[in-house]
Design a protein around this motif. Structure first.
Motif, short mmCIF file in Angstrom:
data_model
loop_
_atom_site.label_atom_id
_atom_site.label_comp_id
_atom_site.label_asym_id
_atom_site.label_seq_id
_atom_site.Cartn_x
_atom_site.Cartn_y
_atom_site.Cartn_z
N GLY A 135 62.72 -24.50 41.51
CA GLY A 135 63.29 -25.33 40.48
C GLY A 135 65.17 -24.65 40.63
N TRP A 136 65.96 -24.67 41.71
CA TRP A 136 67.09 -24.40 41.57
C TRP A 136 67.87 -25.72 42.86
CZ3 TRP A 136 69.82 -19.64 40.44
CH2 TRP A 136 69.13 -18.54 40.39
N THR A 137 68.80 -26.43 42.30
CA THR A 137 69.88 -27.59 42.37
C THR A 137 70.74 -26.93 43.45
OG1 THR A 137 69.24 -28.20 40.89
CG2 THR A 137 70.48 -29.09 41.63
N TYR A 162 64.39 -21.37 47.25
CA TYR A 162 65.35 -21.81 46.66
C TYR A 162 65.64 -22.87 45.94
CZ TYR A 162 67.27 -16.63 46.40
OH TYR A 162 67.68 -15.60 46.20
N LYS A 179 72.48 -21.32 32.07
CA LYS A 179 72.34 -22.09 33.64
C LYS A 179 72.46 -20.51 34.53
CE LYS A 179 74.70 -26.09 32.87
NZ LYS A 179 74.50 -27.16 33.24
N CYS A 210 66.26 -14.57 35.76
CA CYS A 210 66.21 -14.85 34.88
C CYS A 210 66.14 -15.31 33.30
CB CYS A 210 65.09 -16.83 35.56
SG CYS A 210 66.32 -17.24 37.16
N ARG A 222 70.49 -23.03 38.55
CA ARG A 222 69.13 -23.06 38.03
C ARG A 222 69.39 -23.70 36.25
NH1 ARG A 222 63.36 -19.88 38.81
NH2 ARG A 222 62.54 -19.94 36.73
N ASN A 223 68.84 -24.31 35.98
CA ASN A 223 69.12 -24.20 33.92
C ASN A 223 67.77 -23.43 33.75
OD1 ASN A 223 71.29 -26.49 33.65
ND2 ASN A 223 69.33 -28.22 34.13
#
Length: 153
Positions: free
Chosen positions: A132-134, A128, A116, A106, A151-152
Motif C-alpha cells: 500500500g505504499w506509493t 512496500y 500520511k 501505521c 502511504r495514506n
C-alpha cells in the motif's frame, strides 16, 4: 509463547540492543555517528517522540522492531511522520513480523492524527509497494539510490 508487540519505552532494557542492530543494518546512514551517541539518541527518542519504537518480543527475547520517527530524512524536513528502523532478527524472519510491526506503526501514526506516513528505503521499495505504499521519488543519498514512499492512513 506467542510473539507480542509492545512499546520499547516499556522495555528500556532492549533499547541499546535494538539501536545497535539498526546502527549495523543501516551503517551507511550512521557513518558519522558513533554507536554510543546513537544509542543515547534512540533511548531518549522513546520519550521525546523522535523515535517511538514498537518491538516484537517472544518472552523476553527481542526479535525486531520498527519506529515512528518525527524526522528521518534531513533533506526532507517538510515531511513526517516516518516509518523508520524496520528490522527483524535473521532467526525470526519469514513469520510476517515486519508486516505486523509496520501495521502497528501505521496505526499509531493514524491514532496520533497523521493522514500520511513516509519512509525511505534503499532496496525494499517493491516490498512496500505491495503493502500500500506509493513511490514519491527516487533520490541519491549515502552514495546509493534511495526511494521515498508515502502511504495514506
Amino acid at each position: 509463547m506467542a510473539t507480542r508487540l509492545e512499546w520499547l519505552a516499556d522495555h528500556p532494557q532492549h533499547s541499546d540492543t535494538f539501536a545497535a542492530w539498526i546502527h549495523r543494518q543501516f551503517h551507511y546512514e550512521y557513518a558519522e555517528q558513533p554507536l554510543v551517541d546513537w544509542q543515547r539518541e534512540f533511548a531518549e527518542g522513546q520519550h521525546n517522540g523522535d523515535w517511538k519504537c514498537l518491538i516484537a518480543l517472544d518472552g523476553e527475547q527481542l526479535l525486531g522492531g520498527a519506529a515512528l520517527a518525527r524526522a528521518d530524512l534531513a533533506s526532507r524536513p517538510d515531511l513526517g511522520p516516518w516509518l523508520a528502523c524496520v528490522f527483524v532478527s535473521p532467526e525470526a524472519r519469514g513469520q510476517g513480523l515486519a508486516e505486523r510491526l509496520i501495521e502497528g506503526i501505521c496505526a499509531q501514526a493514524k491514532a496520533a492524527g497523521a493522514g500520511k506516513i513516509y519512509l525511505h528505503t534503499q532496496d525494499k521499495h517493491a516490498y512496500y509497494a505491495k503493502r500500500g505504499w506509493t513511490l514519491l521519488e527516487g533520490f541519491t543519498a549515502w552514495e546509493k539510490q534511495q526511494w521515498l514512499m508515502v502511504r495514506n492512513l
